[in-house]
Design a protein around this motif. Structure first.
Motif, PDB file in Angstrom:
ATOM      1  N   LEU A   6      -6.818   3.191 -10.487  1.00  0.00           N
ATOM      2  CA  LEU A   6      -6.555   1.836 -10.954  1.00  0.00           C
ATOM      3  C   LEU A   6      -5.312   1.775 -11.833  1.00  0.00           C
ATOM      4  O   LEU A   6      -4.587   0.775 -11.825  1.00  0.00           O
ATOM      5  CB  LEU A   6      -7.749   1.302 -11.731  1.00  0.00           C
ATOM      6  N   ALA A   7      -5.072   2.826 -12.610  1.00  0.00           N
ATOM      7  CA  ALA A   7      -3.931   2.830 -13.522  1.00  0.00           C
ATOM      8  C   ALA A   7      -2.650   3.319 -12.867  1.00  0.00           C
ATOM      9  O   ALA A   7      -1.555   3.015 -13.339  1.00  0.00           O
ATOM     10  CB  ALA A   7      -4.245   3.703 -14.744  1.00  0.00           C
ATOM     11  N   ASP A   8      -2.776   4.054 -11.786  1.00  0.00           N
ATOM     12  CA  ASP A   8      -1.621   4.741 -11.207  1.00  0.00           C
ATOM     13  C   ASP A   8      -0.881   3.917 -10.160  1.00  0.00           C
ATOM     14  O   ASP A   8       0.253   4.240  -9.813  1.00  0.00           O
ATOM     15  CB  ASP A   8      -2.064   6.068 -10.582  1.00  0.00           C
ATOM     16  N   SER A   9      -1.492   2.862  -9.626  1.00  0.00           N
ATOM     17  CA  SER A   9      -0.856   2.126  -8.537  1.00  0.00           C
ATOM     18  C   SER A   9      -1.261   0.663  -8.591  1.00  0.00           C
ATOM     19  O   SER A   9      -2.449   0.337  -8.735  1.00  0.00           O
ATOM     20  CB  SER A   9      -1.262   2.733  -7.189  1.00  0.00           C
ATOM     21  N   ASP A  10      -0.278  -0.223  -8.468  1.00  0.00           N
ATOM     22  CA  ASP A  10      -0.587  -1.645  -8.398  1.00  0.00           C
ATOM     23  C   ASP A  10      -1.325  -1.972  -7.113  1.00  0.00           C
ATOM     24  O   ASP A  10      -2.222  -2.829  -7.100  1.00  0.00           O
ATOM     25  CB  ASP A  10       0.699  -2.468  -8.472  1.00  0.00           C
ATOM     26  N   VAL A  62      -5.213 -12.107   1.209  1.00  0.00           N
ATOM     27  CA  VAL A  62      -5.405 -10.723   0.746  1.00  0.00           C
ATOM     28  C   VAL A  62      -4.228  -9.856   1.168  1.00  0.00           C
ATOM     29  O   VAL A  62      -3.722  -9.037   0.380  1.00  0.00           O
ATOM     30  CB  VAL A  62      -6.731 -10.162   1.297  1.00  0.00           C
ATOM     31  N   LEU A  63      -3.761 -10.030   2.404  1.00  0.00           N
ATOM     32  CA  LEU A  63      -2.606  -9.271   2.876  1.00  0.00           C
ATOM     33  C   LEU A  63      -1.376  -9.560   2.032  1.00  0.00           C
ATOM     34  O   LEU A  63      -0.608  -8.642   1.686  1.00  0.00           O
ATOM     35  CB  LEU A  63      -2.332  -9.601   4.342  1.00  0.00           C
ATOM     36  N   LEU A  64      -1.161 -10.832   1.683  1.00  0.00           N
ATOM     37  CA  LEU A  64      -0.029 -11.186   0.836  1.00  0.00           C
ATOM     38  C   LEU A  64      -0.131 -10.522  -0.532  1.00  0.00           C
ATOM     39  O   LEU A  64       0.875 -10.023  -1.078  1.00  0.00           O
ATOM     40  CB  LEU A  64       0.035 -12.706   0.675  1.00  0.00           C
ATOM     41  N   ILE A  65      -1.346 -10.487  -1.087  1.00  0.00           N
ATOM     42  CA  ILE A  65      -1.550  -9.814  -2.377  1.00  0.00           C
ATOM     43  C   ILE A  65      -1.185  -8.333  -2.257  1.00  0.00           C
ATOM     44  O   ILE A  65      -0.520  -7.758  -3.139  1.00  0.00           O
ATOM     45  CB  ILE A  65      -3.005  -9.986  -2.837  1.00  0.00           C
ATOM     46  N   PHE A  66      -1.590  -7.696  -1.166  1.00  0.00           N
ATOM     47  CA  PHE A  66      -1.257  -6.289  -0.956  1.00  0.00           C
ATOM     48  C   PHE A  66       0.252  -6.084  -0.864  1.00  0.00           C
ATOM     49  O   PHE A  66       0.796  -5.120  -1.426  1.00  0.00           O
ATOM     50  CB  PHE A  66      -1.928  -5.775   0.311  1.00  0.00           C
ATOM     51  N   LEU A  67       0.948  -6.976  -0.164  1.00  0.00           N
ATOM     52  CA  LEU A  67       2.403  -6.838  -0.018  1.00  0.00           C
ATOM     53  C   LEU A  67       3.102  -6.973  -1.367  1.00  0.00           C
ATOM     54  O   LEU A  67       4.056  -6.237  -1.661  1.00  0.00           O
ATOM     55  CB  LEU A  67       2.922  -7.881   0.970  1.00  0.00           C
TER      56      LEU A  67
END
Length: 413
Positions: A149-153, A214-219
């Motif tokens: 959780l801390a290492d990657s957005d 959700v896909l947009l959030i991931f991008l």
């Protein structure tokens, strides 16, 4: 020009509902202008009456020249392509592209079902491997989850959304199974493939729109990771080489769309490489979680008083974590773990998990709402403190712990 808009996020199995919607618009005097990103369909007034038919499409390979010529001779013109679908237009009254439901279903299996099955199998294998790794280590370690959780957005938004993704994926799979059963029944009875009801199709469109969100959030999260320089340059270089291989290997007209994917991937990878090599550090710090300054100051002051053996610091949209050791004179040592969460709920989770470790590994001498202490030896202690949404794990000798605790106990948030 006068326009009409319609949400066009029909799932793959609702191809007949999408076709029916297009033909309803055509009957009212509207003609499809464009499908924007597979999300919105725009319509303009039709000069002449038209009708529409949607055909199955393999997104990685175009239909053969003979098939396209056959459709053109029958009066059908390709208007737009979306995932797994070719949208054809013809003058009103033109005979449908396919009137045999069995042949249409066979084309679906050839063009779509196999590729969807491969994608589902890849995801299933990935989840199985993750499960085996978890079972092999005796269960999932909470700290491993917190590190992710801390290492990657990307992971900081993916892990909280994982239950929703699994539920949505399961519902999508059940709907697909139901649709296949309906199609097989129609084939057995010699009927055309059924058209989903308008209400059912509308619900499916809205749910599919959620998947796009959700896909947009991931991008966006991936972009933040790129700006934060969290991806190895070698990984991006590998994707760049892979994109070039696609462009050189697939040269035929039938691979036109695959080449477009390759060009898009190449541009994205090269842009990410340039961003990671040229842009300065710390661009994403303002939107990442940071510990309160009143807590950071005493910790940094204590850390600077000696040479830490090692230290690391990472922060994402949800969680901040830093960890370091300090060694001084013989028998003087200090280990610090700092967690700062965005919100009380995540902070409560970190606090409960760390307290659980204390219960398993020792008996606290004193217990309070925000302070725990475990005596490790004659001069060594372990302290667990919470200040607001920050949890501190302090372990070491009294010589280092005493002044640090004195400062931290005075902090009020």
């Amino acid at each position: 020009m006068k326009r009409r808009w319609n949400l066009f996020t029909y799932p793959t199995m609702d191809i007949k509902a999408a076709e029916a919607m297009l033909n309803r618009q055509a009957e009212q005097g509207w003609r499809l202008e464009k499908v924007w990103l597979g999300l919105l369909a725009s319509f303009v007034p039709a000069k002449e009456p038209v009708c529409y038919c949607i055909d199955w499409y393999d997104p990685n390979r175009e239909d053969g020249t003979d098939y396209r010529t056959l459709l053109a001779d029958a009066g059908w013109t390709l208007r737009r392509q979306t995932a797994y679908r070719n949208i054809y237009e013809a003058p009103a009254g033109t005979q449908p592209i396919q009137s045999d439901s069995q042949l249409e279903y066979q084309r679906f299996r050839k063009k779509v079902l196999r590729r969807m099955g491969i994608g589902a199998a890849v995801v299933a294998i990935y989840l199985l491997v993750m499960l085996l790794l978890i079972l092999g280590t005796g269960g999932w370690d909470w700290m491993a989850t917190a590190y992710l959780l801390a290492d990657s957005d990307l992971l900081s938004v993916m892990l909280p959304l994982l239950p929703l993704i699994l539920v949505g994926g399961g519902a999508w799979l059940l709907r697909m199974v139901w649709r296949l059963w309906q199609w097989n029944r129609a084939i057995r009875e010699g009927q055309a493939l059924p058209v989903p009801g308008r209400r059912s199709a509308a619900v499916a469109k809205v749910c599919s729109l959620g998947g796009w969100i959700v896909l947009l959030i991931f991008l966006v999260a991936i972009l933040l990771d790129v700006l934060g320089k969290r991806y190895p340059v070698s990984t991006l270089a590998g994707f760049t080489v892979g994109s070039l291989i696609v462009l050189f290997k697939f040269q035929g007209e039938e691979y036109r769309r695959r080449r477009r994917y390759g060009v898009a991937m190449l541009v994205v990878c090269l842009t990410a490489l340039v961003a990671m090599l040229v842009l300065p550090e710390g661009l994403t710090d303002p939107i990442h979680v940071q510990p309160p300054a009143v807590l950071r100051e005493p910790l940094e002051e204590m850390q600077e008083q000696g040479d830490p053996a090692w230290g690391k610091e990472e922060s994402s949209l949800l969680l901040y974590h830093s960890s370091w050791h300090r060694y001084g004179a013989p028998d003087e040592w200090l280990q610090v773990e700092v967690w700062t969460a965005r919100g009380d709920r995540l902070a409560d989770w970190v606090w409960q998990q760390t307290m659980r470790e204390l219960r398993e590994n020792g008996t606290p001498e004193a217990e309070g709402t925000d302070v725990w202490r475990v005596m490790l030896g004659e001069n060594d202690d372990l302290w667990l403190l919470r200040r607001g949404t920050t949890v501190l794990w302090l372990e070491g000798s009294e010589g280092f712990l005493t002044p640090l605790l004195a400062q931290l106990q005075e902090v009020e948030l």
